[in-house]
Design a protein around this motif. Structure first.
Motif, short mmCIF file in Angstrom:
data_model
loop_
_atom_site.label_atom_id
_atom_site.label_comp_id
_atom_site.label_asym_id
_atom_site.label_seq_id
_atom_site.Cartn_x
_atom_site.Cartn_y
_atom_site.Cartn_z
N ASP A 110 0.83 -1.20 0.00
CA ASP A 110 0.00 0.00 0.00
C ASP A 110 0.87 1.25 0.00
N PHE A 111 0.35 2.31 -0.59
CA PHE A 111 1.05 3.60 -0.57
C PHE A 111 0.83 4.28 0.77
N HIS A 112 1.92 4.70 1.39
CA HIS A 112 1.84 5.42 2.66
C HIS A 112 2.48 6.79 2.48
N PRO A 113 1.70 7.85 2.53
CA PRO A 113 2.27 9.19 2.34
C PRO A 113 3.23 9.55 3.46
N LEU A 114 4.16 10.44 3.15
CA LEU A 114 5.05 10.97 4.18
C LEU A 114 4.24 11.87 5.10
N ALA A 115 3.98 11.40 6.30
CA ALA A 115 3.12 12.14 7.22
C ALA A 115 3.34 11.65 8.63
N ILE A 116 3.04 12.51 9.58
CA ILE A 116 3.02 12.12 10.98
C ILE A 116 1.66 11.51 11.26
N PRO A 117 1.61 10.25 11.75
CA PRO A 117 0.30 9.64 12.04
C PRO A 117 -0.51 10.48 13.01
N LYS A 118 -1.82 10.44 12.84
CA LYS A 118 -2.73 11.26 13.66
C LYS A 118 -2.63 10.92 15.14
N ASP A 119 -2.29 9.67 15.47
CA ASP A 119 -2.22 9.28 16.87
C ASP A 119 -0.81 9.40 17.45
N ALA A 120 0.10 10.03 16.73
CA ALA A 120 1.47 10.19 17.22
C ALA A 120 1.50 11.11 18.44
N VAL A 121 2.48 10.88 19.29
CA VAL A 121 2.64 11.67 20.51
C VAL A 121 3.87 12.57 20.34
N LEU A 122 3.70 13.85 20.63
CA LEU A 122 4.79 14.80 20.49
C LEU A 122 5.82 14.59 21.60
N LEU A 123 7.06 14.31 21.22
CA LEU A 123 8.13 14.19 22.20
C LEU A 123 8.69 15.56 22.59
N GLY A 124 8.80 16.43 21.60
CA GLY A 124 9.32 17.76 21.91
C GLY A 124 9.67 18.54 20.66
N GLN A 125 9.97 19.80 20.86
CA GLN A 125 10.37 20.71 19.78
C GLN A 125 11.74 21.27 20.14
N VAL A 126 12.67 21.16 19.21
CA VAL A 126 14.03 21.63 19.47
C VAL A 126 14.56 22.34 18.23
N VAL A 127 15.69 23.01 18.42
CA VAL A 127 16.39 23.66 17.32
C VAL A 127 17.64 22.85 17.01
N ILE A 128 17.77 22.38 15.78
CA ILE A 128 18.99 21.71 15.34
C ILE A 128 19.97 22.79 14.92
N GLY A 129 21.13 22.78 15.52
CA GLY A 129 22.09 23.84 15.26
C GLY A 129 22.05 24.85 16.39
N SER A 130 21.87 26.13 16.04
CA SER A 130 21.88 27.19 17.04
C SER A 130 20.71 28.14 16.81
N SER A 131 20.18 28.65 17.92
CA SER A 131 19.13 29.67 17.85
C SER A 131 19.68 31.07 18.12
N SER A 132 21.00 31.21 18.08
CA SER A 132 21.64 32.49 18.40
C SER A 132 21.47 33.53 17.31
N GLY A 133 21.27 33.10 16.07
CA GLY A 133 21.15 34.06 14.98
C GLY A 133 20.37 33.49 13.82
N PRO A 134 19.88 34.35 12.92
CA PRO A 134 19.11 33.90 11.76
C PRO A 134 19.92 32.95 10.89
#
Length: 220
Positions: A110-134
């Motif tokens: 079956d075709f499975h689109p690239l997507a986050i499943p609706k029942d997924a649980v958020l582990l967290g939000q982070v910045v890869i690299g640095s948030s010191s500058g644009p």
């Protein structure tokens, strides 16, 4: 009169709280779907070190088509593939442009689109690299769940572009897929059509009945 003023103030306060709550809910990351047309590359490595893979891909969720050219090692043997997966037609083409040869095989997945499943649980939000500058960091969300094995999926906060996926399987242990050089869109749609030297007749292969994406290539 005093009661009416206090009542009015309470209503205004309640309205403000509702607005703040709605804003908080809106800011919380939600499961998302990647753009329907993507071109890019990824690498795959496994915990048991049986598989390493580098691949370039063209992804069309609208037409349910994937073209993938890859190379790597599996069970201490090197391999290369050039495959076109047409999920709606239930057909897979194994293509050799150099020799101008092609196999047409049944695609039983079956075709499975690239997507986050609706029942997924958020582990967290982070910045890869640095948030010191644009331009110094990338804001990403990591999700977890279970789809035939525990998984963790990381996508960009803006655009839902895949970054990494880690999934546990019985065959390989943990599989890590790292995406890079993703471009929204498809520069050459003709690559999602079978070459003119591919056969029209189906080449039967009853021994290949893939249950998932990876078994298309490694369940020999």
């Amino acid at each position: 009169m005093k009661w009416r003023v206090e009542s009015s103030n309470m209503k205004q306060l309640a309205a403000v709280l509702v607005c703040l709550l709605a804003a908080c809910l809106a800011d919380k990351p939600q499961p998302c779907t990647s753009p329907p047309l993507l071109t890019g590359a990824f690498t795959v490595s496994t915990q048991n070190e049986e598989l390493w893979q580098y691949a370039q891909f063209i992804y069309d969720a609208l037409g349910q088509k994937i073209r993938m050219k890859d190379l790597g090692t599996y069970d201490n043997q090197s391999f290369t593939h050039d495959v076109l997966l047409l999920f709606r037609e239930g057909v897979m083409y194994e293509i050799n442009d150099l020799n101008r040869t092609c196999k047409k095989l049944p695609l039983k997945a079956d075709f499975h689109p690239l997507a986050i499943p609706k029942d997924a649980v958020l582990l967290g939000q982070v910045v890869i690299g640095s948030s010191s500058g644009p331009g110094q960091g990338l804001l990403v969300n990591t999700w977890t769940g279970d789809i035939g094995g525990t998984y963790m999926m990381t996508v960009t906060e803006f655009g839902c572009i895949p970054v990494t996926t880690v999934q546990h399987t019985n065959k390989f242990g943990w599989i890590m897929t790292s995406f890079f050089n993703n471009i929204i869109g498809i520069t050459d749609p003709s690559k999602l059509n079978p070459p003119d030297f591919c056969p029209d007749a189906m080449t039967e292969d009853v021994t290949r009945e893939p249950a998932d994406f990876w078994s298309l290539f490694f369940n020999k």
